[in-house]
Design a protein around this motif. Structure first.
Motif, PDB file in Angstrom:
ATOM      1  N   VAL A  52       0.818  -1.201  -0.032  1.00  0.00           N
ATOM      2  CA  VAL A  52       0.128   0.111  -0.024  1.00  0.00           C
ATOM      3  C   VAL A  52       0.939   1.140   0.200  1.00  0.00           C
ATOM      4  O   VAL A  52       0.104   2.855  -0.496  1.00  0.00           O
ATOM      5  CB  VAL A  52      -0.862  -0.296   1.269  1.00  0.00           C
ATOM      6  N   LEU A  53       1.515   1.213   0.357  1.00  0.00           N
ATOM      7  CA  LEU A  53       2.346   2.141   0.508  1.00  0.00           C
ATOM      8  C   LEU A  53       3.062   2.662  -0.950  1.00  0.00           C
ATOM      9  O   LEU A  53       2.967   3.511  -1.008  1.00  0.00           O
ATOM     10  CB  LEU A  53       3.810   2.272   1.680  1.00  0.00           C
ATOM     11  N   LEU A  54       3.912   1.794  -1.368  1.00  0.00           N
ATOM     12  CA  LEU A  54       4.207   1.575  -2.627  1.00  0.00           C
ATOM     13  C   LEU A  54       3.890   2.771  -3.551  1.00  0.00           C
ATOM     14  O   LEU A  54       3.388   3.066  -4.141  1.00  0.00           O
ATOM     15  CB  LEU A  54       4.401   0.712  -3.411  1.00  0.00           C
ATOM     16  N   ALA A  55       1.615   1.856  -3.481  1.00  0.00           N
ATOM     17  CA  ALA A  55       1.375   2.761  -4.038  1.00  0.00           C
ATOM     18  C   ALA A  55       0.483   4.212  -3.933  1.00  0.00           C
ATOM     19  O   ALA A  55       0.743   5.217  -4.670  1.00  0.00           O
ATOM     20  CB  ALA A  55      -0.476   1.909  -4.258  1.00  0.00           C
ATOM     21  N   LEU A  56       0.266   4.261  -2.673  1.00  0.00           N
ATOM     22  CA  LEU A  56       0.644   5.791  -1.651  1.00  0.00           C
ATOM     23  C   LEU A  56       1.612   6.674  -2.470  1.00  0.00           C
ATOM     24  O   LEU A  56       1.561   7.457  -3.567  1.00  0.00           O
ATOM     25  CB  LEU A  56       0.718   5.885  -0.605  1.00  0.00           C
TER      26      LEU A  56
ATOM     27  N   SER B  47      -5.311  -4.174  -1.576  1.00  0.00           N
ATOM     28  CA  SER B  47      -5.638  -4.857  -2.737  1.00  0.00           C
ATOM     29  C   SER B  47      -7.151  -3.376  -3.293  1.00  0.00           C
ATOM     30  O   SER B  47      -7.151  -3.028  -4.170  1.00  0.00           O
ATOM     31  CB  SER B  47      -6.281  -5.921  -3.446  1.00  0.00           C
ATOM     32  N   ILE B  48      -7.519  -3.951  -1.933  1.00  0.00           N
ATOM     33  CA  ILE B  48      -9.020  -2.137  -1.780  1.00  0.00           C
ATOM     34  C   ILE B  48      -8.573  -1.346  -1.378  1.00  0.00           C
ATOM     35  O   ILE B  48      -9.290  -0.180  -2.643  1.00  0.00           O
ATOM     36  CB  ILE B  48      -9.773  -3.478  -1.100  1.00  0.00           C
ATOM     37  N   ILE B  49      -7.347  -1.490  -0.957  1.00  0.00           N
ATOM     38  CA  ILE B  49      -6.973  -0.035  -0.545  1.00  0.00           C
ATOM     39  C   ILE B  49      -6.304   0.496  -1.928  1.00  0.00           C
ATOM     40  O   ILE B  49      -7.314   2.160  -2.209  1.00  0.00           O
ATOM     41  CB  ILE B  49      -5.779   0.540   0.373  1.00  0.00           C
TER      42      ILE B  49
ATOM     43  N   ASP C 265      -6.167   4.536  -5.848  1.00  0.00           N
ATOM     44  CA  ASP C 265      -6.071   4.708  -7.210  1.00  0.00           C
ATOM     45  C   ASP C 265      -7.255   6.090  -8.146  1.00  0.00           C
ATOM     46  O   ASP C 265      -7.119   6.915  -9.606  1.00  0.00           O
ATOM     47  CB  ASP C 265      -6.186   3.703  -8.406  1.00  0.00           C
ATOM     48  N   ASN C 266      -8.955   5.712  -7.782  1.00  0.00           N
ATOM     49  CA  ASN C 266      -9.600   6.130  -8.246  1.00  0.00           C
ATOM     50  C   ASN C 266      -9.813   7.396  -7.459  1.00  0.00           C
ATOM     51  O   ASN C 266     -10.564   8.202  -8.214  1.00  0.00           O
ATOM     52  CB  ASN C 266     -11.268   5.179  -7.821  1.00  0.00           C
ATOM     53  N   GLU C 267      -9.265   7.629  -6.583  1.00  0.00           N
ATOM     54  CA  GLU C 267      -9.261   8.995  -5.944  1.00  0.00           C
ATOM     55  C   GLU C 267      -8.035  10.227  -6.580  1.00  0.00           C
ATOM     56  O   GLU C 267      -9.339  11.550  -5.540  1.00  0.00           O
ATOM     57  CB  GLU C 267      -9.387   8.642  -3.838  1.00  0.00           C
ATOM     58  N   PHE C 268      -7.636   9.235  -6.579  1.00  0.00           N
ATOM     59  CA  PHE C 268      -6.226  10.360  -7.213  1.00  0.00           C
ATOM     60  C   PHE C 268      -6.198   9.880  -8.258  1.00  0.00           C
ATOM     61  O   PHE C 268      -4.951   9.559  -9.542  1.00  0.00           O
ATOM     62  CB  PHE C 268      -5.336   9.868  -5.543  1.00  0.00           C
TER      63      PHE C 268
ATOM     64  N   ARG D 293      -1.189   5.165 -13.360  1.00  0.00           N
ATOM     65  CA  ARG D 293      -2.515   4.598 -13.295  1.00  0.00           C
ATOM     66  C   ARG D 293      -1.923   3.656 -12.888  1.00  0.00           C
ATOM     67  O   ARG D 293      -1.373   2.511 -13.174  1.00  0.00           O
ATOM     68  CB  ARG D 293      -3.035   5.460 -14.449  1.00  0.00           C
ATOM     69  N   LEU D 294      -3.089   2.676 -11.667  1.00  0.00           N
ATOM     70  CA  LEU D 294      -2.597   1.472 -11.047  1.00  0.00           C
ATOM     71  C   LEU D 294      -3.021   0.852 -11.375  1.00  0.00           C
ATOM     72  O   LEU D 294      -3.302  -0.369 -11.421  1.00  0.00           O
ATOM     73  CB  LEU D 294      -2.295   1.430  -9.125  1.00  0.00           C
ATOM     74  N   LEU D 295      -4.533   1.048 -11.709  1.00  0.00           N
ATOM     75  CA  LEU D 295      -5.171  -0.435 -12.301  1.00  0.00           C
ATOM     76  C   LEU D 295      -5.825   0.593 -14.124  1.00  0.00           C
ATOM     77  O   LEU D 295      -5.749   1.304 -14.106  1.00  0.00           O
ATOM     78  CB  LEU D 295      -6.608   0.001 -11.526  1.00  0.00           C
ATOM     79  N   PRO D 296      -5.675  -0.341 -14.928  1.00  0.00           N
ATOM     80  CA  PRO D 296      -4.953   0.598 -16.170  1.00  0.00           C
ATOM     81  C   PRO D 296      -6.882   0.612 -16.661  1.00  0.00           C
ATOM     82  O   PRO D 296      -7.561  -0.265 -16.308  1.00  0.00           O
ATOM     83  CB  PRO D 296      -4.872  -0.974 -17.100  1.00  0.00           C
TER      84      PRO D 296
END
Length: 217
Positions: free
Chosen positions: A15-19, A66-68, A73-76, A82-85
């Motif tokens: 999650v940290l990587l994604a943020l 995964s939910i987080i 990804d949608n919020e930002f 873009r993490l989900l194509p």
């Protein structure tokens, strides 16, 4: 947003990587689940007592890495990576590879770690089975990366956020260099700014464990 996590937790690292890839602002809330008082306080706030946990701006509690990540990804959507194509087919493959990495690699690595913790109690047959399972999955990833720059194509996605923390541990216990494509992947992953930020947090947490300021999570 507030993120409840621990830097040495692989799913927290995911999650940290994604943020960091999304360049999203959040308040870090490190939770020491191995400390009884810290665990009690956290469980009063969130009874399941598992990290990572995201508290949204509206106060909604979101568990599960995964939910987080899908939420942020949608919020930002207009910031960072873009993490989900957007392409439905690529998005489906991204979710698939994310689940496979979590179930077939991350969770199996955890079992492997547990077996290695107490050498006197190690079930060597079980350990060998886990090693073979991990090696099979590493070969699976190596085959994918023969044609893909990242796990699901040319761009880093949710699936890579899942894989990179796994390789951070696997590289010290399995011969990553045997897998040409996976070795190349690991080299490029280490150049990401998000990875460097997570690595810094991990090293700080490990240092604090060694000097006794924190219990091992």
């Amino acid at each position: 947003m507030e993120l409840f996590y621990h830097p040495l937790s692989r799913y927290s690292q995911k999650v940290l990587l994604a943020l960091y890839e999304k360049q999203a602002n959040f308040y870090p809330r490190v939770v020491e689940l191995s400390d009884p008082l810290s665990r009690q306080d956290f469980c009063q706030f969130y009874p399941p007592g598992k990290v990572p946990l995201l508290k949204s701006k509206k106060g909604v509690l979101l568990p599960e890495s995964s939910i987080i990540i899908e939420y942020i990804d949608n919020e930002f959507s207009k910031k960072g990576t873009r993490l989900l194509p957007i392409n439905p087919s690529l998005a489906l493959d991204t979710r698939l590879q994310d689940r496979l990495i979590d179930l077939e690699l991350s969770n199996v690595l955890f079992e492997y770690e547990q077996q290695k913790l107490n050498p006197e109690d190690t079930n060597h047959i079980k350990l060998k089975q886990l090693e073979k399972s991990i090696e099979r999955f590493l070969q699976y990833l190596d085959d994918i990366l023969e044609t893909n720059h990242w796990v699901c194509g040319d761009s880093l996605t949710l699936a890579d956020c899942a894989l990179i923390p796994c390789l951070l541990y696997a590289k010290d216990h399995f011969q990553i260099f045997k897998y040409d494509n996976l070795s190349r992947y690991w080299t490029q992953a280490q150049l990401r700014g998000a990875y460097l930020q997570v690595k810094e947090e991990i090293e700080l947490a490990e240092t604090e464990v060694l000097i006794g300021r924190r219990p091992i999570p």
